[in-house]
Motif scaffolding. Structure first.
Motif, mmCIF file in Angstrom:
data_model
loop_
_atom_site.group_PDB
_atom_site.id
_atom_site.type_symbol
_atom_site.label_atom_id
_atom_site.label_comp_id
_atom_site.label_asym_id
_atom_site.label_seq_id
_atom_site.Cartn_x
_atom_site.Cartn_y
_atom_site.Cartn_z
ATOM 1 N N TYR A 49 73.300 34.425 33.223
ATOM 2 C CA TYR A 49 74.188 34.211 32.978
ATOM 3 C C TYR A 49 74.057 32.160 32.193
ATOM 4 O O TYR A 49 73.681 31.495 33.343
ATOM 5 C CB TYR A 49 75.709 33.474 33.731
ATOM 6 C CG TYR A 49 76.078 34.860 33.417
ATOM 7 C CD1 TYR A 49 77.434 35.212 32.848
ATOM 8 C CD2 TYR A 49 75.536 35.895 34.347
ATOM 9 C CE1 TYR A 49 78.337 36.889 32.877
ATOM 10 C CE2 TYR A 49 76.327 36.985 34.856
ATOM 11 C CZ TYR A 49 77.114 37.506 33.568
ATOM 12 O OH TYR A 49 77.448 39.025 33.514
ATOM 13 N N SER A 50 74.131 32.360 31.396
ATOM 14 C CA SER A 50 73.823 30.688 30.373
ATOM 15 C C SER A 50 75.083 29.863 30.952
ATOM 16 O O SER A 50 76.478 30.576 31.206
ATOM 17 C CB SER A 50 73.699 30.471 29.106
ATOM 18 O OG SER A 50 73.892 29.134 28.842
ATOM 19 N N ALA A 51 75.630 28.167 30.366
ATOM 20 C CA ALA A 51 76.141 27.759 31.171
ATOM 21 C C ALA A 51 77.424 27.911 29.593
ATOM 22 O O ALA A 51 76.753 28.183 28.855
ATOM 23 C CB ALA A 51 76.289 25.934 31.295
ATOM 24 N N PRO A 52 78.812 27.637 30.202
ATOM 25 C CA PRO A 52 79.426 26.913 28.645
ATOM 26 C C PRO A 52 79.161 26.591 27.515
ATOM 27 O O PRO A 52 78.482 25.141 28.258
ATOM 28 C CB PRO A 52 80.730 27.758 29.107
ATOM 29 C CG PRO A 52 80.967 27.046 30.795
ATOM 30 C CD PRO A 52 79.642 27.201 31.081
ATOM 31 N N ASN A 59 75.943 20.040 21.421
ATOM 32 C CA ASN A 59 77.617 20.793 21.225
ATOM 33 C C ASN A 59 76.809 21.663 22.554
ATOM 34 O O ASN A 59 77.982 23.307 22.552
ATOM 35 C CB ASN A 59 77.737 21.084 20.918
ATOM 36 C CG ASN A 59 76.457 22.570 19.709
ATOM 37 O OD1 ASN A 59 75.047 22.257 20.410
ATOM 38 N ND2 ASN A 59 76.126 21.784 18.230
ATOM 39 N N HIS A 60 76.091 21.857 23.191
ATOM 40 C CA HIS A 60 75.839 22.516 24.390
ATOM 41 C C HIS A 60 75.349 21.755 25.699
ATOM 42 O O HIS A 60 74.786 21.170 25.441
ATOM 43 C CB HIS A 60 75.082 23.713 24.749
ATOM 44 C CG HIS A 60 75.145 24.839 25.047
ATOM 45 N ND1 HIS A 60 74.725 24.811 26.733
ATOM 46 C CD2 HIS A 60 75.473 25.942 25.224
ATOM 47 C CE1 HIS A 60 75.581 24.967 27.040
ATOM 48 N NE2 HIS A 60 75.481 26.647 26.895
ATOM 49 N N PRO A 61 76.148 21.988 27.108
ATOM 50 C CA PRO A 61 75.656 21.459 28.103
ATOM 51 C C PRO A 61 74.394 21.041 28.547
ATOM 52 O O PRO A 61 73.546 20.027 28.872
ATOM 53 C CB PRO A 61 76.334 21.786 29.038
ATOM 54 C CG PRO A 61 77.638 22.358 28.776
ATOM 55 C CD PRO A 61 77.487 22.538 27.408
ATOM 56 N N TYR A 85 67.702 18.034 26.850
ATOM 57 C CA TYR A 85 66.332 18.292 26.469
ATOM 58 C C TYR A 85 66.096 17.128 24.892
ATOM 59 O O TYR A 85 65.238 15.613 24.804
ATOM 60 C CB TYR A 85 66.934 19.209 25.375
ATOM 61 C CG TYR A 85 65.973 19.845 26.136
ATOM 62 C CD1 TYR A 85 65.365 19.917 26.916
ATOM 63 C CD2 TYR A 85 66.890 21.279 26.862
ATOM 64 C CE1 TYR A 85 64.474 21.187 27.833
ATOM 65 C CE2 TYR A 85 66.387 21.968 27.483
ATOM 66 C CZ TYR A 85 65.717 22.096 28.425
ATOM 67 O OH TYR A 85 65.706 23.259 29.106
ATOM 68 N N ARG A 86 67.629 16.340 24.292
ATOM 69 C CA ARG A 86 67.869 15.283 23.934
ATOM 70 C C ARG A 86 67.671 14.224 24.305
ATOM 71 O O ARG A 86 66.878 13.479 24.296
ATOM 72 C CB ARG A 86 68.938 15.467 23.111
ATOM 73 C CG ARG A 86 70.146 16.640 22.717
ATOM 74 C CD ARG A 86 70.530 15.965 21.156
ATOM 75 N NE ARG A 86 70.132 17.068 19.932
ATOM 76 C CZ ARG A 86 71.254 16.992 19.170
ATOM 77 N NH1 ARG A 86 70.770 16.576 18.195
ATOM 78 N NH2 ARG A 86 70.306 18.471 18.338
ATOM 79 N N LYS A 87 67.693 14.207 26.005
ATOM 80 C CA LYS A 87 67.773 12.298 26.520
ATOM 81 C C LYS A 87 66.696 12.964 26.668
ATOM 82 O O LYS A 87 65.883 10.750 26.481
ATOM 83 C CB LYS A 87 68.569 13.188 27.553
ATOM 84 C CG LYS A 87 69.779 12.246 27.837
ATOM 85 C CD LYS A 87 70.453 11.397 27.419
ATOM 86 C CE LYS A 87 71.365 11.885 26.219
ATOM 87 N NZ LYS A 87 71.936 11.308 25.311
ATOM 88 N N ARG A 88 65.438 13.491 26.599
ATOM 89 C CA ARG A 88 64.262 13.578 26.823
ATOM 90 C C ARG A 88 63.710 12.877 25.916
ATOM 91 O O ARG A 88 62.195 12.157 26.115
ATOM 92 C CB ARG A 88 63.601 15.087 27.762
ATOM 93 C CG ARG A 88 62.551 14.679 28.454
ATOM 94 C CD ARG A 88 62.272 15.880 29.328
ATOM 95 N NE ARG A 88 62.551 16.562 30.391
ATOM 96 C CZ ARG A 88 63.452 18.051 30.488
ATOM 97 N NH1 ARG A 88 62.486 18.768 30.337
ATOM 98 N NH2 ARG A 88 63.904 19.125 31.297
#
Lengths: 340, 421
Positions: free
Chosen positions: A300-303, A324-326, A331-334
């Motif tokens: 399962y993925s996270a909500p 828009n997804h936790p 990845y954004r931060k990286r």
């Protein structure tokens, strides 16, 4: 008031009144009930390891062990212990209430001990319908005790709400009463001083508590991915660190997030082990399921953020821009780091 | 605003508070509230003010004529303490802010003005960049308009009648309604039991009003080949959705296809044809949403319900309801950006309340102004404008509004606008 009633509902208003009238001095009581101290210790200690305290719920000592255990917990004044004790007593109450044959007792607890505005209505079954009892709780009381239940069925929109009253069924009312007890124990901020045997017992329990904490503390240090968690997950992790009792959905979010960011099933289970009501078997089942080791074998993925919002778990801040997804957050931060 | 205009506004505010301070009857339990004020010609907000009585508060207004007067929805033990945690929060009114800015589908192209900071060009319309120099540094001013205010009022009515009274059981006398003084309405609930609600609990009320979190599995079940669900007699959202579906079928006959554009034209025709059966099916204790005659799938039902819910939600500003320490405009004081009265409204008068007639300062004299750009406006039962660089004589409320919004300067001497003794 029967001893049996007091032993079953030692936190009730009746029990409080009884204790006040009974008064008596503590030494006397302990002397008269030789096993009492041992029972108190067991009551607190089983809460700590997450086992429901089993007693017959019949004798006077069974009854007295509750206020004394509570006194011990308040004396030690430790948030983890208090939370664990609250959960354990609330669970115990749940079992007791489910098997309560006298429905009046349930109503009385709600109304008199927890001051709920409760209306009880008997429904006479028509064609093909069963007759039974329906309860109506004021929306304020309902919100107060159900806000931590994150299952869809507790959302106000999925309820029959009319003129300020919410319809609840017996089992739901029982869960609400248990939650009320939990909050009552958690909210109590009184300073207690103990003497003599009871104090010794408390200090023994304190040592036990310290041992327990040491065994659970190691995982928190230097965990992978410590940086780069989105604020919603950070918030939940902090709650775990502070031994808050997380709701089912909150746990689900944490578990799916961790499993998707490189934590193994074992590691994820360890994270949950400091929750006040930790049950290794149940946790393992759930986490393995989410990790794709059971059932449909689907991981399962996270909500996503929108779902998090509807659960009221979204803690969006400026660092979440464009996310828009936790799971996207890291990845954004990286990427940002690289580009800098 | 220039000095002359500031002085003019202050004089008018001062007159209002001198004459009508006794109309200020709120907030209740004054001594437990924090107040905050802004003043003409002074920057920033002056906070952490407390009063021991309504009389003292009125005296303050008369003495100082603040440009904005705000108070806390919360009750504090020490409202004057400068540190939040030392104020000791006790409880808070439950407040709702309905602002035309948050309402969908309102076109304000004719009531918005813009001015370019770069080239100084101005005009009427909703612009993102300056049409002459293409700069994006433009200032926008939204002017009051009937349409938007009417939309906001309709949401207020829905919130009060359908949700607060019907669902939440709030009594009429526990509700305070007021015009916000600019673009919307504030609804205050001071029911004893709700005062104690925590932020988390208020969040769930917002979710409810916004129609969030409904669950198909909780609302519908399959029984003997039928799908059983909400009926019109059901309490809460379920009944609202059943009624909403019927209303949709009755009123939107021609537009039904447009409203439910996710259904196939054939399905739409079928629904239209079987309107009466659906009406009958939903007017039972438990509604029948799908059976042999009217066949709807789970997906179709879900989409219909979602559509009806979205049509019926209350568009409130979440942040205001959630914030249990917020300052909000004091009822019947003046708004410093419009000069309108944040007027309290009796529930029975809400349906016909027109702020642009009822909440303006109607002093009986005109004022000469030199306008920049002011859109056409209906205010005080008259119609004005549009004006562009014109010298005009207008009623005092319009002059005040224009000056406060920076859309005009005064002409002549106005140090003493009230010539009468």
């Amino acid at each position: 008031m029967t001893t049996r009633y007091l032993a079953k509902y030692p936190f009730s208003r009746e029990a409080k009144v009884f204790l006040q009238e009974y008064g008596g001095n503590l030494d006397q009581i302990i002397k008269e009930n030789p096993n009492l101290i041992q029972t108190v210790k067991e009551r607190v200690s089983s809460a700590l390891i997450g086992k429901t305290f089993e007693n017959q719920g019949k004798t006077f000592a069974d009854f007295l062990s509750y206020p004394l255990a509570l006194a011990v917990v308040n004396f030690l004044n430790d948030p983890l212990l208090k939370a664990k004790f609250a959960v354990s007593e609330s669970k115990k109450l749940y079992m007791t209430l489910l098997s309560e044959v006298n429905e009046e007792n349930i109503v009385k607890l709600a109304r008199e001990t927890f001051n709920m505005d409760l209306i009880r209505r008997e429904t006479v079954g028509g064609k093909g319908q069963t007759s039974g009892v329906t309860y109506y709780l004021t929306v304020e009381d309902y919100l107060k005790y159900s806000k931590r239940f994150k299952e869809p069925t507790w959302r106000l929109i999925n309820r029959y709400l009319r003129k300020g009253f919410v319809e609840v069924y017996r089992r739901e009312l029982i869960r609400i009463i248990c939650e009320a007890l939990k909050e009552k124990i958690m909210d109590k901020k009184i300073k207690v001083n103990l003497k003599g045997e009871l104090r010794e017992a408390a200090l023994d329990l304190k040592k036990e508590l310290e041992r327990f904490r040491e065994s659970k503390a190691t995982w928190m240090k230097g965990r992978k991915g410590a940086e780069g968690k989105p604020p919603c997950i950070e918030d939940l992790m902090n709650k775990i660190k502070r031994n808050y009792d997380l709701s089912h959905v909150e746990r689900l979010v944490v578990a799916t997030y961790l499993l998707n960011t490189g934590y193994s099933v074992e590691e994820t289970i360890t994270v949950f082990s400091s929750l006040p009501d930790f049950d290794e078997e149940k946790t393992r089942y759930q986490v393995e399921h989410l990790g794709g080791l059971r059932g449909s074998k689907k991981k399962y993925s996270a909500p996503n953020c929108k779902t998090m919002q509807t659960y009221g778990l979204c803690k969006r801040n400026e660092t979440c821009e464009g996310v828009n997804h936790p799971l996207q957050y890291r990845y954004r931060k990286r990427k940002e780091k690289k580009s800098r | 605003m220039k000095e002359r205009e500031t002085l003019f506004a202050k004089k008018i505010f001062s007159k209002y508070y001198r004459q009508r301070k006794n109309e200020i009857k709120h907030p209740e339990r004054v001594n437990m509230r924090e107040f905050g004020f802004t003043f003409f010609g002074r920057e920033g907000m002056h906070r952490h003010v407390a009063f021991s009585s309504l009389e003292e508060f009125r005296g303050f207004l008369e003495m100082n004529s603040p440009s904005n007067s705000m108070y806390s929805s919360a009750y504090f033990e020490n409202p004057e303490n400068r540190e939040m945690n030392r104020k000791k929060w006790l409880s808070a009114d439950l407040i709702f802010d309905i602002d035309a800015d948050h309402l969908p589908g309102v076109k304000e192209d004719r009531t918005t003005t813009w001015s370019c900071r770069k080239c100084g060009e101005r005009g009427i319309g909703e612009k993102i960049k300056c049409p002459s120099c293409e700069s994006i540094e433009i200032d926008k001013v939204k002017w009051p308009n009937k349409e938007s205010l009417r939309n906001a009022r309709k949401v207020a009515e829905k919130l009060i009648f359908d949700f607060l009274i019907e669902d939440f059981g709030v009594e009429e006398e526990e509700i305070l309604i007021k015009f916000s003084g600019q673009r919307g309405y504030h609804i205050h609930v001071h029911k004893e039991k709700t005062l104690k609600l925590t932020q988390e609990e208020r969040r769930e009320i917002i979710n409810y009003l916004k129609g969030q979190g409904w669950s198909y599995e909780k609302w519908f079940e399959k029984r003997e080949g039928k799908i059983i669900g909400p009926g019109i007699y059901d309490a809460g959202w379920r009944g609202r959705v059943a009624k909403g579906f019927i209303r949709l079928l009755i009123h939107a006959k021609e537009k039904l296809g447009k409203e439910l554009n996710f259904l196939s034209p054939r399905k739409i025709e079928e629904l239209k044809k079987k309107r009466k059966e659906i009406l009958r099916n939903l007017s039972r204790e438990t509604g029948i949403w799908s059976n042999r005659e009217i066949n709807l799938s789970k997906t179709q039902i879900m989409k219909i319900v979602q559509h009806i819910i979205e049509e019926n939600t209350c568009q409130i500003d979440e942040a205001v309801t959630l914030d249990i320490k917020r300052l909000i405009r004091t009822p019947n004081t003046l708004h410093g950006k419009t000069g309108f009265i944040a007027k309290t409204i009796e529930l029975e008068n809400l349906r016909k309340f027109e702020p642009l007639n009822k909440a303006i300062l109607n002093y009986d004299f005109n004022v000469k102004i030199k306008t920049r750009v002011i859109p056409k406006m209906e205010i005080g039962k008259e119609s004005f404008g549009p004006f562009e660089n014109e010298e005009v004589e207008v009623p005092v409320y319009l002059a005040l509004l224009a000056v406060l919004k920076g859309g005009a300067d005064l002409i002549g001497d106005h140090r003493n606008p009230f010539k009468d003794p």
